[in-house]
Design a protein around this motif. Structure first.
Motif, short mmCIF file in Angstrom:
data_model
loop_
_atom_site.label_atom_id
_atom_site.label_comp_id
_atom_site.label_asym_id
_atom_site.label_seq_id
_atom_site.Cartn_x
_atom_site.Cartn_y
_atom_site.Cartn_z
N LYS A 110 -50.72 32.43 -16.34
CA LYS A 110 -50.69 32.17 -14.90
C LYS A 110 -50.79 30.68 -14.60
CE LYS A 110 -54.08 32.15 -11.84
NZ LYS A 110 -53.67 31.11 -10.84
N PRO A 111 -49.83 30.15 -13.84
CA PRO A 111 -49.92 28.75 -13.44
C PRO A 111 -50.90 28.58 -12.27
CG PRO A 111 -47.64 29.60 -13.36
CD PRO A 111 -48.57 30.76 -13.43
N ILE A 112 -51.32 27.36 -12.05
CA ILE A 112 -52.13 27.05 -10.86
C ILE A 112 -51.29 27.36 -9.61
CG2 ILE A 112 -53.20 25.16 -9.57
CD1 ILE A 112 -53.78 23.82 -12.27
N GLU A 117 -55.89 28.57 -14.16
CA GLU A 117 -54.67 28.92 -14.88
C GLU A 117 -55.01 29.63 -16.18
OE1 GLU A 117 -52.60 25.45 -16.55
OE2 GLU A 117 -54.40 24.27 -16.14
N LYS A 166 -59.02 26.77 -17.46
CA LYS A 166 -57.92 27.51 -18.09
C LYS A 166 -58.50 28.59 -19.01
CE LYS A 166 -53.85 26.86 -21.06
NZ LYS A 166 -53.02 25.86 -21.76
N PRO A 217 -46.65 28.05 -19.40
CA PRO A 217 -47.11 28.45 -18.07
C PRO A 217 -45.98 29.11 -17.28
CG PRO A 217 -47.86 26.24 -18.58
CD PRO A 217 -46.89 26.62 -19.66
#
Length: 286
Positions: free
Chosen positions: A76-78, A113, A206, A220
């Motif tokens: 999961k990205p920010i 993330e 993270k 990501p």
């Protein structure tokens, strides 16, 4: 209507990946579920010849070997929100664009993330979410000021947040401003609150591992299916786990990602207490 030896209706619905068992109970109470075209009771058991519908749409039983279930690892990205609500901009379902209906197991905050599991197997969700099952979750954390040995010791020993003290955990320094932490809990914004209580602000968080599952070189925004070996190990790890989630853990499945685990007044009091502590913290400015 159905055999005594059948599967309970809420479990039958949950196993299909439609929702959690608690949400299935709500659907039943709201008369949105029918069994053989009749409204069922909460304790109804479903046999092989029963027809279950939710909002008029038939819900087919999960395959006994779960060969039709989906299990994926997502980096999961920010900025992505761990909610199944499609009207929420940047929701995780639209981000992944999977063909089957899936939902996240637990969640990561929008500013965080890393690794998150998603599945269509409702039966495995509550097992993994049970904190007392001691399923490791590892994180890499960066904070806004140099960390000290005392900070690491305090984090590892346990910090008072949200009306409780966090369980002992493993904390190791990675650099002047960063450390790794392995948790077996899933309290709301736990790492951020722990750091805040000790006078630190998390600037990057993270998650790199859940039990035996890791990101490895997954970029990501990308996802992959669990391998047969990973899935076999996962099923074995949760085989003796309780299937019923606690209230705190069930909130992770709630459609509203902002679900809180305590009344707002109590949280505000705790936050103020934490901020007050920061001023007297001996290592908060080191």
């Amino acid at each position: 209507m159905s055999a005594e030896s059948g599967k309970r209706l809420n479990k039958y619905i949950s196993d299909t990946g439609l929702c959690s068992r608690r949400e299935a109970d709500k659907l039943i109470e709201q008369k949105r579920v029918t069994v053989n075209n009749k409204p069922p009771e909460l304790g109804t058991k479903i046999g092989p010849n029963d027809e279950v519908r939710v909002d008029g749409k038939r819900v087919n039983a999960v395959a006994k070997d779960k060969s039709d279930r989906v299990y994926i690892v997502y980096n999961k990205p920010i900025g992505i929100t761990c909610t199944t609500e499609r009207h929420v901009r940047g929701n995780i379902i639209d981000a992944i664009k999977h063909k089957q209906r899936i939902f996240p197991i637990g969640r990561l905050d929008k500013p965080s993330e890393g690794l998150i599991l998603l599945t269509s197997d409702g039966d495995i969700v509550n097992k993994i979410l049970r904190a007392e099952n001691a399923h490791d979750k590892e994180y890499e954390v960066t904070v806004n000021q140099p960390i000290s040995e005392r900070f690491l010791q305090r984090m590892a020993r346990g910090v008072p947040i949200l009306g409780t003290v966090t369980k002992p955990c493993t904390v190791k320094a990675r650099g002047k401003f960063s450390f790794t932490i392995i948790l077996t809990q899933g309290l709301n914004r736990q790492i951020r609150r722990m750091c805040e209580f000790l006078g630190y602000e998390v600037t990057k968080l993270k998650r790199t591992r859940i039990m035996h599952l890791s990101l490895d070189k997954l970029p990501p925004g990308q996802w992959r299916n669990l391998t047969e070996k990973e899935l076999s190990t996962l099923n074995e790890a949760v085989r003796t786990s309780s299937k019923t989630a606690t209230i705190d853990e069930t909130s992770a499945l709630n459609k509203n990602p902002a679900v809180q685990t305590q009344p707002a007044k109590e949280k505000l009091s705790l936050q103020r207490r934490g901020k007050g502590h920061q001023g007297t913290n001996k290592f908060s400015k080191k």
